[in-house]
Write a protein that holds these residues in place. Structure first.
Motif, mmCIF file in Angstrom:
data_model
loop_
_atom_site.group_PDB
_atom_site.id
_atom_site.type_symbol
_atom_site.label_atom_id
_atom_site.label_comp_id
_atom_site.label_asym_id
_atom_site.label_seq_id
_atom_site.Cartn_x
_atom_site.Cartn_y
_atom_site.Cartn_z
ATOM 1 N N ALA A 1 0.802 6.549 3.566
ATOM 2 C CA ALA A 1 -0.299 7.483 3.823
ATOM 3 C C ALA A 1 0.259 8.783 4.391
ATOM 4 O O ALA A 1 0.696 8.840 5.535
ATOM 5 C CB ALA A 1 -1.298 6.866 4.781
ATOM 6 N N ARG B 1 -9.084 12.055 -6.821
ATOM 7 C CA ARG B 1 -9.119 10.643 -6.423
ATOM 8 C C ARG B 1 -8.501 9.771 -7.512
ATOM 9 O O ARG B 1 -8.898 9.804 -8.671
ATOM 10 C CB ARG B 1 -10.544 10.195 -6.146
ATOM 11 C CG ARG B 1 -10.636 8.749 -5.730
ATOM 12 C CD ARG B 1 -11.680 8.585 -4.645
ATOM 13 N NE ARG B 1 -11.705 7.269 -4.071
ATOM 14 C CZ ARG B 1 -10.963 6.908 -3.042
ATOM 15 N NH1 ARG B 1 -10.125 7.757 -2.503
ATOM 16 N NH2 ARG B 1 -11.056 5.704 -2.535
ATOM 17 N N ASP B 2 -7.490 8.998 -7.122
ATOM 18 C CA ASP B 2 -6.764 8.056 -7.984
ATOM 19 C C ASP B 2 -5.972 8.706 -9.117
ATOM 20 O O ASP B 2 -5.511 8.012 -10.014
ATOM 21 C CB ASP B 2 -7.698 6.980 -8.536
ATOM 22 C CG ASP B 2 -8.262 6.106 -7.429
ATOM 23 O OD1 ASP B 2 -7.560 5.895 -6.423
ATOM 24 O OD2 ASP B 2 -9.412 5.642 -7.561
ATOM 25 N N ILE C 1 -0.148 9.657 -5.448
ATOM 26 C CA ILE C 1 -1.493 9.190 -5.772
ATOM 27 C C ILE C 1 -2.479 10.093 -5.032
ATOM 28 O O ILE C 1 -2.402 10.234 -3.813
ATOM 29 C CB ILE C 1 -1.696 7.726 -5.338
ATOM 30 C CG1 ILE C 1 -0.620 6.841 -5.974
ATOM 31 C CG2 ILE C 1 -3.104 7.245 -5.697
ATOM 32 C CD1 ILE C 1 -0.493 5.478 -5.347
ATOM 33 N N LYS D 1 0.330 8.460 -0.862
ATOM 34 C CA LYS D 1 -1.094 8.804 -1.007
ATOM 35 C C LYS D 1 -1.287 10.208 -0.451
ATOM 36 O O LYS D 1 -1.057 10.458 0.735
ATOM 37 C CB LYS D 1 -1.945 7.795 -0.238
ATOM 38 C CG LYS D 1 -3.418 7.933 -0.472
ATOM 39 C CD LYS D 1 -3.805 7.266 -1.766
ATOM 40 C CE LYS D 1 -5.291 6.955 -1.778
ATOM 41 N NZ LYS D 1 -5.683 6.272 -2.975
ATOM 42 N N ASP E 1 -5.940 11.423 -3.333
ATOM 43 C CA ASP E 1 -7.016 10.823 -2.541
ATOM 44 C C ASP E 1 -8.324 11.577 -2.756
ATOM 45 O O ASP E 1 -9.355 11.203 -2.216
ATOM 46 C CB ASP E 1 -6.637 10.819 -1.054
ATOM 47 C CG ASP E 1 -7.455 9.829 -0.253
ATOM 48 O OD1 ASP E 1 -8.007 8.892 -0.861
ATOM 49 O OD2 ASP E 1 -7.552 9.989 0.973
ATOM 50 N N HIS F 1 5.884 5.273 -3.105
ATOM 51 C CA HIS F 1 4.496 5.606 -3.437
ATOM 52 C C HIS F 1 3.863 6.345 -2.268
ATOM 53 O O HIS F 1 3.916 5.863 -1.137
ATOM 54 C CB HIS F 1 3.695 4.329 -3.731
ATOM 55 C CG HIS F 1 4.060 3.692 -5.024
ATOM 56 N ND1 HIS F 1 5.271 3.074 -5.230
ATOM 57 C CD2 HIS F 1 3.374 3.588 -6.182
ATOM 58 C CE1 HIS F 1 5.304 2.607 -6.461
ATOM 59 N NE2 HIS F 1 4.166 2.904 -7.059
ATOM 60 N N ASP G 1 0.845 -1.187 0.000
ATOM 61 C CA ASP G 1 0.000 0.000 0.000
ATOM 62 C C ASP G 1 0.885 1.244 0.000
ATOM 63 O O ASP G 1 1.973 1.237 0.573
ATOM 64 C CB ASP G 1 -0.894 0.031 1.245
ATOM 65 C CG ASP G 1 -1.982 -1.021 1.203
ATOM 66 O OD1 ASP G 1 -2.375 -1.414 0.083
ATOM 67 O OD2 ASP G 1 -2.441 -1.455 2.273
ATOM 68 N N PRO G 2 0.423 2.328 -0.622
ATOM 69 C CA PRO G 2 1.230 3.552 -0.618
ATOM 70 C C PRO G 2 1.338 4.141 0.786
ATOM 71 O O PRO G 2 0.473 3.928 1.627
ATOM 72 C CB PRO G 2 0.463 4.493 -1.551
ATOM 73 C CG PRO G 2 -0.910 3.947 -1.626
ATOM 74 C CD PRO G 2 -0.830 2.484 -1.357
#
Length: 130
Positions: free
Chosen positions: A29, A107-108, A75, A46, A77, A44, A26-27
């Motif tokens: 956070a 988002r994304d 990325i 988020k 959110d 990565h 997961d990226p």
């Protein structure tokens, strides 16, 4: 880990070539888009929605030790107040965006950078976005 994939047999599909790291985690956070902590341990990130009024600007924090050539992905959110990234001096890094066009962390939404480390001065050079 470096991987390269390409077609090995005749096909009607368009051949593709991939270079880079295959990341399945997961990226990272990010808590605050105004202080994204860039490290060699993460690639990565988020980017969260802001609770502040629209127009929050993404900024980076790093100690100048990012590996030259490292690939970094942001990325979005989304949310009601997505943060924005612009070209120029952004915290402790200089960001170079293609066509000098801002990136909004919808988002994304994704943007990829390559790190250029010039003696501790960090440049993030946009490679692609989507």
């Amino acid at each position: 880990l470096f991987r390269s994939f390409e077609s090995f047999a005749k096909t009607a599909l368009v051949p593709k070539h991939y270079e880079g790291i295959a990341v399945f985690a997961d990226p990272f956070a990010v808590v605050d888009a105004t202080a994204v902590p860039l490290t060699n341990a993460n690639s990565h990130y988020k980017i969260p929605s802001s609770s502040a009024p629209a127009g929050t600007v993404i900024s980076f924090v790093n100690d100048g030790s990012l590996t030259h050539g490292k690939l970094i992905t942001l990325i979005g959110d989304g949310g009601s107040n997505p943060a924005t990234l612009s070209s120029g001096n952004v915290g402790s890094s200089t960001v170079l965006l293609v066509g000098d066009s801002d990136w909004v962390a919808l988002r994304d939404a994704v943007i990829h950078f390559e790190v250029f480390n010039q003696g501790g001065f960090i440049y993030l050079i946009e490679k692609s976005r989507g």
